[in-house]
Each structure stands twice: as C-alpha cells, then as structure tokens.
Enzyme design. Sequence first.
Site, PDB file in Angstrom:
ATOM      1  N   CYS A  56      45.356  -5.547  30.574  1.00  0.00           N
ATOM      2  CA  CYS A  56      44.997  -6.522  31.609  1.00  0.00           C
ATOM      3  C   CYS A  56      44.156  -5.861  32.717  1.00  0.00           C
ATOM      4  O   CYS A  56      44.508  -4.791  33.210  1.00  0.00           O
ATOM      5  CB  CYS A  56      46.265  -7.129  32.210  1.00  0.00           C
ATOM      6  N   CYS A  60      48.273  -5.025  39.149  1.00  0.00           N
ATOM      7  CA  CYS A  60      49.624  -5.280  39.671  1.00  0.00           C
ATOM      8  C   CYS A  60      50.496  -4.021  39.506  1.00  0.00           C
ATOM      9  O   CYS A  60      50.684  -3.546  38.379  1.00  0.00           O
ATOM     10  CB  CYS A  60      50.248  -6.473  38.950  1.00  0.00           C
ATOM     11  N   CYS A  63      53.396  -3.809  36.936  1.00  0.00           N
ATOM     12  CA  CYS A  63      53.246  -4.317  35.572  1.00  0.00           C
ATOM     13  C   CYS A  63      52.812  -3.276  34.539  1.00  0.00           C
ATOM     14  O   CYS A  63      51.771  -2.635  34.682  1.00  0.00           O
ATOM     15  CB  CYS A  63      52.245  -5.470  35.570  1.00  0.00           C
ATOM     16  N   CYS A 102      58.686 -19.666  26.449  1.00  0.00           N
ATOM     17  CA  CYS A 102      57.658 -19.239  27.403  1.00  0.00           C
ATOM     18  C   CYS A 102      56.754 -18.194  26.764  1.00  0.00           C
ATOM     19  O   CYS A 102      57.246 -17.202  26.214  1.00  0.00           O
ATOM     20  CB  CYS A 102      58.304 -18.625  28.641  1.00  0.00           C
ATOM     21  N   CYS A 134      56.228 -23.368  28.044  1.00  0.00           N
ATOM     22  CA  CYS A 134      55.721 -22.789  29.285  1.00  0.00           C
ATOM     23  C   CYS A 134      54.732 -21.699  28.903  1.00  0.00           C
ATOM     24  O   CYS A 134      54.983 -20.956  27.949  1.00  0.00           O
ATOM     25  CB  CYS A 134      56.877 -22.207  30.099  1.00  0.00           C
ATOM     26  N   CYS A 194      56.231 -23.436  37.511  1.00  0.00           N
ATOM     27  CA  CYS A 194      57.240 -22.383  37.466  1.00  0.00           C
ATOM     28  C   CYS A 194      56.684 -21.252  38.314  1.00  0.00           C
ATOM     29  O   CYS A 194      55.688 -20.637  37.945  1.00  0.00           O
ATOM     30  CB  CYS A 194      57.453 -21.933  36.012  1.00  0.00           C
ATOM     31  N   ARG A 266      65.868 -19.500  38.022  1.00  0.00           N
ATOM     32  CA  ARG A 266      66.085 -18.664  36.834  1.00  0.00           C
ATOM     33  C   ARG A 266      66.401 -17.223  37.212  1.00  0.00           C
ATOM     34  O   ARG A 266      65.620 -16.568  37.905  1.00  0.00           O
ATOM     35  CB  ARG A 266      64.845 -18.728  35.918  1.00  0.00           C
TER      36      ARG A 266
HETATM   37  N1  SAM Z   1      49.071 -12.186  33.601  1.00  0.00           N
HETATM   38  C1  SAM Z   1      49.722 -13.338  34.040  1.00  0.00           C
HETATM   39  C2  SAM Z   1      50.054 -13.334  35.516  1.00  0.00           C
HETATM   40  O1  SAM Z   1      50.192 -12.278  36.116  1.00  0.00           O
HETATM   41  O2  SAM Z   1      50.201 -14.421  36.076  1.00  0.00           O
HETATM   42  C3  SAM Z   1      50.986 -13.638  33.251  1.00  0.00           C
HETATM   43  C4  SAM Z   1      51.917 -12.548  32.827  1.00  0.00           C
HETATM   44  S1  SAM Z   1      52.730 -11.621  34.115  1.00  0.00           S
HETATM   45  C5  SAM Z   1      53.451 -10.325  33.178  1.00  0.00           C
HETATM   46  C6  SAM Z   1      54.047 -12.694  34.632  1.00  0.00           C
HETATM   47  C7  SAM Z   1      54.971 -12.230  35.713  1.00  0.00           C
HETATM   48  O3  SAM Z   1      55.894 -11.270  35.198  1.00  0.00           O
HETATM   49  C8  SAM Z   1      54.393 -11.542  36.916  1.00  0.00           C
HETATM   50  O4  SAM Z   1      53.844 -12.420  37.846  1.00  0.00           O
HETATM   51  C9  SAM Z   1      55.609 -10.836  37.502  1.00  0.00           C
HETATM   52  O5  SAM Z   1      56.258 -11.653  38.445  1.00  0.00           O
HETATM   53  C10 SAM Z   1      56.506 -10.623  36.288  1.00  0.00           C
HETATM   54  N2  SAM Z   1      56.642  -9.183  35.980  1.00  0.00           N
HETATM   55  C11 SAM Z   1      55.718  -8.394  35.381  1.00  0.00           C
HETATM   56  N3  SAM Z   1      56.157  -7.116  35.287  1.00  0.00           N
HETATM   57  C12 SAM Z   1      57.381  -7.092  35.854  1.00  0.00           C
HETATM   58  C13 SAM Z   1      58.329  -6.060  36.089  1.00  0.00           C
HETATM   59  N4  SAM Z   1      58.089  -4.797  35.726  1.00  0.00           N
HETATM   60  N5  SAM Z   1      59.493  -6.376  36.685  1.00  0.00           N
HETATM   61  C14 SAM Z   1      59.742  -7.662  37.073  1.00  0.00           C
HETATM   62  N6  SAM Z   1      58.869  -8.680  36.879  1.00  0.00           N
HETATM   63  C15 SAM Z   1      57.703  -8.397  36.294  1.00  0.00           C
HETATM   64 FE1  SF4 Z   2      47.993  -8.579  34.308  1.00  0.00          FE
HETATM   65 FE2  SF4 Z   2      50.513  -7.780  34.475  1.00  0.00          FE
HETATM   66 FE3  SF4 Z   2      49.214  -8.494  36.674  1.00  0.00          FE
HETATM   67 FE4  SF4 Z   2      49.900 -10.378  34.825  1.00  0.00          FE
HETATM   68  S1  SF4 Z   2      51.286  -9.173  36.065  1.00  0.00           S
HETATM   69  S2  SF4 Z   2      47.939 -10.141  35.895  1.00  0.00           S
HETATM   70  S3  SF4 Z   2      49.679  -9.143  32.953  1.00  0.00           S
HETATM   71  S4  SF4 Z   2      48.711  -6.732  35.352  1.00  0.00           S
END
Ligand code: SAM
Ligand code: SF4
Length: 320
Positions: A56, A60, A63, A102, A134, A194, A266
């Site tokens: 990606c 973040c 992530c 989801c 979802c 959500c 949730r």
């Molecule tokens: N890329 C899209 C986005 O960011 O909207 C969808 C997938 S992203 C992985 C979805 C959500 O997963 C993120 O907004 C975050 O809140 C949650 N998430 C991702 N990594 C995480 C982690 N290590 N611990 C807790 N929540 C996490």
């Molecule tokens: Fe990409 Fe992870 Fe950020 Fe979603 S949360 S936008 S998958 S880096």
Amino acid sequence: MTKITLRHDWTAEDVLVIHDKPLMDLLYEAQTVHRAHHENNTIQLASLLSIKTGGCPEDCGYCPQSAHHAKETGLKKEPLMPVNDVLTSAQKAKDAGASRFCMGAAWRQVKDGPGFDQVLEMVRGVDSLGMESCVTLGMLNQDQADRLKKAGLTAYNHNLDTSPEFYSHIISTRTFQERLDTLDCVRKAGITICSGGIIGMGESNYDRARMLQILANLDPHPESVPINALVAVPGTPLASRPPVDSIEMVRMIATARIIMPRSRVRLSAGRKCFPKEAQILCLMAGANSIFYGEKLLTTGNNDADEDIALIREAGLKVAV
Ligand code: SAM
Ligand code: SF4
Ligand code: DTB
C-alpha cells in the site's frame, strides 16, 4: 426502559467526562444504554478477509501493509484474490456462524477498472449468500460509492483512526478531511458507515475523546463502530508501543456505546492479548460484535473454538 435521544452536538470535553467516570458508573451507564437500544445477550460475528494484501502506498504507522515498511516487516505483496476464492471463504465463514463478511484491500483509493469490477462481483456474491457485506478499499468517489451500493453492499469501513490533532503523527500521505469526504460519499450513496479507530498509538485520552466526538457528531451516527487496540507488528514504526491495557479498551467501548446508543460497537483488533474476563467486560460495556475467525487481515485473531466457548459460557446468542 427510557431511550436516550440521539445527540450530535458533543464536545470533546463532554465525551472525556464520560470516558473518565469511575469505572463502575461507566459500566452501569453503558450497560443501561445498551439494554435500552439492543437485544440483550446477543453478539454479531463478523469475519474478515484480506482480498488484496500489502504494497500500500500510504504510510500509516500502525499498518503492516504499508509499502513504506515492507523492507522491515517482510510482508509479501499479493494480487487481488479471485472472486471464487473469496466467495468460498465467505461461505466457510457463514457455515462457522458469521453473519457479516468484511473484505479489506491495501489500497490508498479505489481505481475504476477490472480490479474494482472484481470487487463489485465479490460484493454481489456475498450478498447472494445472505450475509451482510462490508468492504474497506481506501478512499472512494461518489460514483464508486454508488456502484458499490448498486452491487448490494451493506457497509463501507473507513476508520478515522485517531483525533485530527494526533493524525499527522501517524499518517502523512492523506488528510483527516479526506477520510471525512469518503465517509460523506458512502453516506450519500445510502451505504451504512463502519468507522472507528485504534487506541494504543501514543495518543492521549483527549485524542480518544476527540475521535469519538467526531464519530458521534456525524448525523446519523455510523451504524458500526470498530474499536481496535493497536496490534504492534514488528517492523512497523509503532512496533515498540507498549500493549494496550484492557481496561482502556473497556472505557473506550463504554463511551462509544453511551454516545452512539444505536450503533453496533465492535470489539475489533487486539483482543487476542486480553484475558477472557476483559473481553467479557468489553461486551458488558456495550460491544455487540467481534471479528471472528483465526485471522484479521494479516495478523492472528482469537481461535474460533475459544470464541464459541466464551459465547456459550456467557450465554450469548449469535445474531443471524
Ligand atoms: N486501506 C484501507 C484503509 O486504510 O482504509 C483499508 C484497510 S486498513 C488495513 C483498515 C483499518 O485497519 C485501518 O484503518 C486501521 O484502523 C486498522 N488497522 C490496520 N493495522 C492495524 C493494526 N496494526 N492494529 C490495529 N488496527 C489496525
Ligand atoms: Fe494502506 Fe494500511 Fe494505511 Fe490501509 S491502513 S491505507 S492498507 S497502509
Ligand atoms: C477495523 O477497524 N479493523 C479491521 C477491519 N476494520 C478492516 C482490521 C484490523 C487489522 C489488524 C492488523 C492486521 O491484521 O493486518
């Protein structure tokens, strides 16, 4: 039992006062609100599948799927899954008791073309299994939201993640306002929202209250509010954050329940590290949905067998 009028004019201070109440008062109030607005002793099981993993472009900090941390995490990038494999997985989740499926993609935003068409096909397929569907695909525009709605999508997940003030400590490649704009398109398309966030990234209780305030001031409230505890994945910038204290999760869930009485709250990522009793307290605080199945997106979740045992022990009914 008295139903509380839904409010959309919270200040962060109002929310913080609730969050910081003596724990027993907070739990009592949350449980009272919960019983006034939801079927007691009932839990929804939602299963998660990563339909497109890793690579990606967003940065973040929490992530594991960000390309910015790929060298450190070693996470392998995978292409979008074939529709049939996704639907096989959805059917398995349904057979195991899940009523919501989801699907998450590690995209910054949706791009029109064959990939999106494939996702629309997945949504149609999950819909025809009679499950709530979802997806979480990053940012999208109005036309894309409308097309998802037409395909039968129940909900779009797009988390605020944290407060607008703390946001830039965690993500630099997109703005908080862009998150809100996407939620606006989702709402206008008639898809349920959500949206929730993560605790344990170094934010203050004020930041937590601010995030909940913004969610609760959306009108209508998000139908579903996932509260995640950071899963500190090795190789990510937040890898060395200390584990979230489970009582902080309880406070967060109770506060969300009180200020968004009708939403499904949730208990999301991170509960694997909580003892059974803390998970039960989260349910008592008003959580009425969990992620169910051994995997979240890329990290492990609680064993399904253990969850079923916990549900039996607590005398809960699984929502269909
Ligand atoms: N890329 C899209 C986005 O960011 O909207 C969808 C997938 S992203 C992985 C979805 C959500 O997963 C993120 O907004 C975050 O809140 C949650 N998430 C991702 N990594 C995480 C982690 N290590 N611990 C807790 N929540 C996490
Ligand atoms: Fe990409 Fe992870 Fe950020 Fe979603 S949360 S936008 S998958 S880096
Ligand atoms: C949400 O709020 N949490 C889920 C779901 N929405 C998409 C994702 C949690 C991801 C945890 C880290 C991982 O497994 O990669």
